[in-house]
Every structure is written in structure tokens, then in C-alpha cells.
Enzyme design. Structure first.
Site, PDB file in Angstrom:
ATOM      1  N   GLY A  48      53.048  75.265  39.531  1.00 12.04           N
ATOM      2  CA  GLY A  48      53.988  76.346  39.794  1.00 12.04           C
ATOM      3  C   GLY A  48      55.406  76.107  39.324  1.00 12.04           C
ATOM      4  O   GLY A  48      56.095  77.026  38.900  1.00 12.04           O
ATOM      5  N   ASP A 104      58.436  74.941  43.250  1.00 14.35           N
ATOM      6  CA  ASP A 104      58.605  76.344  42.893  1.00 14.35           C
ATOM      7  C   ASP A 104      59.104  77.197  44.053  1.00 14.35           C
ATOM      8  O   ASP A 104      60.123  77.862  43.956  1.00 14.35           O
ATOM      9  CB  ASP A 104      57.297  76.926  42.312  1.00 14.35           C
ATOM     10  CG  ASP A 104      56.075  76.692  43.201  1.00 14.35           C
ATOM     11  OD1 ASP A 104      56.219  76.116  44.300  1.00 14.35           O
ATOM     12  OD2 ASP A 104      54.968  77.096  42.796  1.00 14.35           O
ATOM     13  N   ASP A 107      57.246  78.326  51.249  1.00 17.38           N
ATOM     14  CA  ASP A 107      56.659  79.352  52.109  1.00 17.38           C
ATOM     15  C   ASP A 107      56.587  78.759  53.518  1.00 17.38           C
ATOM     16  O   ASP A 107      57.549  78.834  54.275  1.00 17.38           O
ATOM     17  CB  ASP A 107      55.277  79.713  51.532  1.00 17.38           C
ATOM     18  CG  ASP A 107      54.636  80.908  52.205  1.00 17.38           C
ATOM     19  OD1 ASP A 107      55.280  81.515  53.074  1.00 17.38           O
ATOM     20  OD2 ASP A 107      53.488  81.250  51.875  1.00 17.38           O
ATOM     21  N   VAL A 157      54.849  86.578  45.448  1.00 21.76           N
ATOM     22  CA  VAL A 157      55.387  86.850  44.117  1.00 21.76           C
ATOM     23  C   VAL A 157      54.644  86.047  43.045  1.00 21.76           C
ATOM     24  O   VAL A 157      54.071  85.001  43.325  1.00 21.76           O
ATOM     25  CB  VAL A 157      56.892  86.538  44.050  1.00 21.76           C
ATOM     26  CG1 VAL A 157      57.685  87.568  44.831  1.00 21.76           C
ATOM     27  CG2 VAL A 157      57.204  85.126  44.553  1.00 21.76           C
ATOM     28  N   ARG A 169      51.076  83.408  35.497  1.00 25.79           N
ATOM     29  CA  ARG A 169      52.080  82.332  35.429  1.00 25.79           C
ATOM     30  C   ARG A 169      53.065  82.522  34.285  1.00 25.79           C
ATOM     31  O   ARG A 169      54.226  82.138  34.381  1.00 25.79           O
ATOM     32  CB  ARG A 169      51.394  80.970  35.263  1.00 25.79           C
ATOM     33  CG  ARG A 169      50.658  80.472  36.497  1.00 25.79           C
ATOM     34  CD  ARG A 169      50.341  78.992  36.342  1.00 25.79           C
ATOM     35  NE  ARG A 169      49.308  78.531  37.251  1.00 25.79           N
ATOM     36  CZ  ARG A 169      49.525  78.135  38.514  1.00 25.79           C
ATOM     37  NH1 ARG A 169      50.738  78.163  39.006  1.00 25.79           N
ATOM     38  NH2 ARG A 169      48.525  77.713  39.263  1.00 25.79           N
TER      39      ARG A 169
HETATM   40  P1  IMP Z   1      53.955  76.147  51.387  1.00 22.92           P
HETATM   41  O1  IMP Z   1      53.351  74.775  51.543  1.00 22.92           O
HETATM   42  O2  IMP Z   1      53.399  77.130  52.373  1.00 22.92           O
HETATM   43  O3  IMP Z   1      55.461  76.114  51.392  1.00 22.92           O
HETATM   44  O4  IMP Z   1      53.461  76.702  50.014  1.00 22.92           O
HETATM   45  C1  IMP Z   1      53.938  76.158  48.872  1.00 22.92           C
HETATM   46  C2  IMP Z   1      53.095  76.460  47.666  1.00 22.92           C
HETATM   47  O5  IMP Z   1      52.285  77.620  47.817  1.00 22.92           O
HETATM   48  C3  IMP Z   1      54.031  76.743  46.533  1.00 22.92           C
HETATM   49  O6  IMP Z   1      54.396  75.552  45.878  1.00 22.92           O
HETATM   50  C4  IMP Z   1      53.236  77.714  45.691  1.00 22.92           C
HETATM   51  O7  IMP Z   1      52.425  77.027  44.766  1.00 22.92           O
HETATM   52  C5  IMP Z   1      52.375  78.460  46.678  1.00 22.92           C
HETATM   53  N1  IMP Z   1      53.018  79.743  47.068  1.00 22.92           N
HETATM   54  C6  IMP Z   1      53.642  80.039  48.214  1.00 22.92           C
HETATM   55  N2  IMP Z   1      54.117  81.293  48.208  1.00 22.92           N
HETATM   56  C7  IMP Z   1      53.787  81.811  47.005  1.00 22.92           C
HETATM   57  C8  IMP Z   1      54.019  83.088  46.380  1.00 22.92           C
HETATM   58  O8  IMP Z   1      54.642  84.026  46.907  1.00 22.92           O
HETATM   59  N3  IMP Z   1      53.500  83.227  45.124  1.00 22.92           N
HETATM   60  C9  IMP Z   1      52.822  82.246  44.484  1.00 22.92           C
HETATM   61  N4  IMP Z   1      52.603  81.035  45.015  1.00 22.92           N
HETATM   62  C10 IMP Z   1      53.072  80.822  46.277  1.00 22.92           C
HETATM   63 MG    MG Z   2      50.289  78.042  43.399  1.00 22.91          MG
END
Ligand code: IMP
Ligand code: MG
Length: 183
Positions: A48, A104, A107, A157, A169
């Protein structure tokens, strides 16, 4: 999911190509100031962060080194599992190095938190994080990146490295998918 022209699946552009490039330059200028003389190791979190990482590193004016990690926290769906799988580890030893993890999007923040803890255990001289986007979700105790490009609400997104099931991508901007795209 049926992909037509990928651009047709975008409902709204949130961050244009121009806005992204402008912000990346600002972040690079800040990193250049903060890391002058420290020879930081810039760690790209694949896949990402790939475009963000390439554009950011290219704009940094002090000496840096580059290394890559591949992780997976999403299994072909647009919701988090909390499970982080290391698919590719760093090539280099980071002990006594100044490390910057380039991610990237934050979340739940679990991925970046996991990576930071993992790399911290290897005793780097310092470790900081930079994300392109932080989702504002009001989550308590979520990791706060040391540098961040953009904030946004609770959207899923794609583009500029971000994917939905590995699609989209290579769009040069970041946008929201049309609801009918999720099938
Ligand atoms: P987290 O561990 O929940 O913070 O998620 C992190 C990873 O999930 C990011 O590095 C992304 O690869 C993927 N991700 C989270 N939100 C999105 C989004 O809105 N679009 C695409 N990938 C996302
Ligand atoms: Mg991803």
C-alpha cells in the site's frame, strides 16, 4: 466483482494527484530537516505504501537508506481482522539505526502498532512512523504517527497504492469507490 475501467468505479476523488504531490513534498522537507546527518533507514510497508514511499524518498534531500517489508492484515475484504502477517521482513539489521516506518493509512492502527513494536525490539537508535492518511475514527489508544499527510473520516479509499482486493492501486489519486462496486 466486475471491473470495467477502474476510473469509472470511483464515486469521489478525496485527494487529487496535485494535492498528494504537494503534501508529500512538505513531508519530505520536514524529514530532510529532522534527519539531516542521521542516515535514516526508510522502511516501506508494502504494498500500500509503495507510491507514497517512492515519491517521499525521492523528495528527501539528505542521505537515506531504503528497505522493504511486506505485511498483510486484510484478506480480500474491506474490514480489518487485527491479524498481521509478515510476508517479507527487512533485509538489513536495524540495531543502532534511525528507522522511519512509512505506511499508507491508519485505520484501526493495529498494523502500524504491531510493526513498530516488532522493529523496536531490534534496538534501533530511534524509530518513528509516517502515514499518508489517518482515518479519524475517535478510537482511544490508537497509535499516533509522528508524521501524517492527510486526515479523513470513516471511508474506504483506493488509489495511489491503496487497494480493494488488489485492484485500483495504480490510480494516481485517492478516491471513494461507488457502493455498487462492492459485490
Ligand atoms: P489498520 O491495521 O486497521 O490500521 O489497517 C491498516 C492497513 O489496512 C493499511 O495499511 C491498508 O493496507 C489497509 N487499509 C485500511 N483502510 C484502508 C482503506 O480505506 N483503503 C485501502 N486499504 C485500507
Ligand atoms: Mg491493503
Amino acid at each position: 466483482m466486475h471491473i470495467t475501467t477502474e476510473e469509472n468505479d470511483i464515486a469521489e476523488v478525496l485527494f487529487s494527484e496535485e494535492a498528494i504531490q504537494k503534501r508529500v513534498k512538505e513531508l519530505a522537507a520536514q524529514l530532510t530537516k529532522d534527519y539531516e546527518g542521521l542516515d535514516p533507514l526508510m522502511v516501506c510497508v508494502l504494498k500500500g505504501a509503495s507510491f507514497f514511499y517512492a515519491d517521499l524518498c525521492r523528495q528527501i534531500k539528505c542521505r537515506i537508506f531504503m528497505d522493504f517489508m511486506a505485511v498483510s492484515s486484510y484478506e480480500n475484504e474491506s474490514k480489518t481482522t487485527g491479524v498481521v502477517r509478515i510476508i517479507k521482513d527487512l533485509d538489513k539489521n536495524i540495531t543502532d539505526r534511525h528507522v522511519v516506518i512509512v505506511d499508507d493509512i491508519i485505520d484501526s492502527g493495529l498494523t502500524l502498532k504491531y510493526l513498530k513494536d516488532l522493529l523496536s525490539a531490534r534496538k534501533p537508535a530511534s524509530i518513528k512512523t509516517i502515514s499518508l492518511i489517518e482515518k479519524q475514527l475517535g478510537l482511544k489508544d490508537r497509535i499516533v504517527p509522528d508524521y501524517n499527510g492527510f486526515t479523513m473520516g470513516d471511508h474506504f479509499v483506493v488509489g495511489y497504492g491503496l487497494d480493494y482486493s488488489d485492484y485500483y492501486r495504480n490510480l494516481p489519486y485517492i478516491g471513494i469507490l461507488k457502493p455498487e462496486t462492492y459485490r
